[in-house]
Motif scaffolding. Structure first.
Motif: not given
Length: 321
Positions: A212-215, A229-235
């Protein structure tokens, strides 16, 4: 405090695991068919010669005594004397370790620099895109190393192309020459590793993109690059780090086929030679070293993953309580 208790728990479990592995290694080596005395001294050796050899190599005591003696010396870095070469095993390992470390570092660099971006790219394109990346990944996973290595050896032996096959240069004769002499075997090893990392990264990215946080980030109008960079790579990094830990232990343990093909004096081929000769000291030290690397690297990755995602340590701590 929860994180530190969890980290200490992981270290404790690793120490117990390594102790159990050492027992299994010791027992498995002793259970191998064929006696060391027949291979070292020959089948015509007298009983007195065999007893003297057993006393020299510390094999005249009971199995528990032999295990404790071996483990206490191994902790101090003393892995005994090779029965075949009559030289300390630690010095033999030190001589071959630079080749294995350089080979592993080169293969991992290629794996990370190609596999991670390729996996992110194919994951962002979604299930309907990135067909080329998925095709290359499947090909890399299914292509045996001995087939690819044989093709590389033939091509570069037949046509040259600026690189020499089977001419390893020791590190003390020039770091750059040593690295160049290992480029081909490292590239062969990196094919499978790159394909595995690309596939894992792609699946992990696809799993994060449906969160949901990506949406919400898309609804806020954030750019694709910013979201990655800020939401996908770390998770998405935790499964990739876990796989890289496994691949690191696999490479350090020695890719024997590749080392044989390219005549690289690494730890893997040395361990196989020791196994053929029933050289207890070499086999025990080599397998113990590979197991130690695997366990230590996985513990370090677990600790890093606990920093990246605190839910891991918090959930483990609450479960333990």
């Amino acid at each position: 405090m929860t994180y530190f208790r969890w980290a200490l728990g992981r270290i404790g479990v690793a120490a117990l695991t390594l102790t159990g592995v050492s027992i299994l290694i010791f027992g498995a080596v002793r259970a191998m068919p064929g006696r060391y005395s027949d291979l070292v001294l020959g089948p015509l050796a007298s009983r007195a010669e065999k007893d003297a050899a057993a006393e020299r190599y510390g094999l005249d005591g009971s199995l528990p005594e032999q295990y404790v003696h071996w483990l206490l010396h191994a902790v101090r870095g003393d892995f005994g004397i090779s029965m075949a070469s009559q030289t300390p095993v630690a010095s033999e390992f030190a001589e071959r370790l630079p080749a294995t470390l350089t080979l592993t570092a080169l293969a991992l660099c290629v794996t990370v620099l190609i596999g991670v971006p390729l996996g992110v790219l194919t994951g962002i394109r979604g299930s309907g895109g990135g067909r080329t990346g998925r095709l290359l990944g499947s090909l890399g996973l299914s292509l045996p190393e001995f087939v690819l290595g044989s093709v590389v050896v033939f091509v570069f032996t037949r046509y040259g192309l600026g690189l020499t096959v089977g001419a390893y240069v020791p590190w003390d004769q020039g770091p750059l020459r040593s690295v160049l002499s290992l480029v081909l075997p490292a590239a062969v090893l990196a094919v499978f590793c790159t394909a595995a990392v690309a596939r894992t990264t792609r699946d992990s990215v696809l799993g994060v993109l449906v969160e949901p946080h990506i949406a919400a980030a898309i609804a806020r109008g954030e750019s694709t690059a910013h979201i990655v960079r800020h939401h996908v790579l770390r998770n998405a990094s935790i499964p990739v780090l876990t796989l890289l830990a496994t691949l690191t232990a696999y490479l350090l343990g020695g890719a024997v086929i590749v080392e044989r093909l390219f005549n690289t004096p690494g730890l893997g081929s040395f361990l196989v030679d020791g196994l053929d000769r029933r050289d207890y000291a070499i086999v025990q030290a080599g397998v113990l070293l590979a197991a130690t690397v695997f366990i230590v690297v996985n513990v370090l990755v677990d600790i890093v993953c606990g920093v990246i995602d605190p839910r891991i340590s918090n959930q483990a701590g609450s479960t333990a309580i």
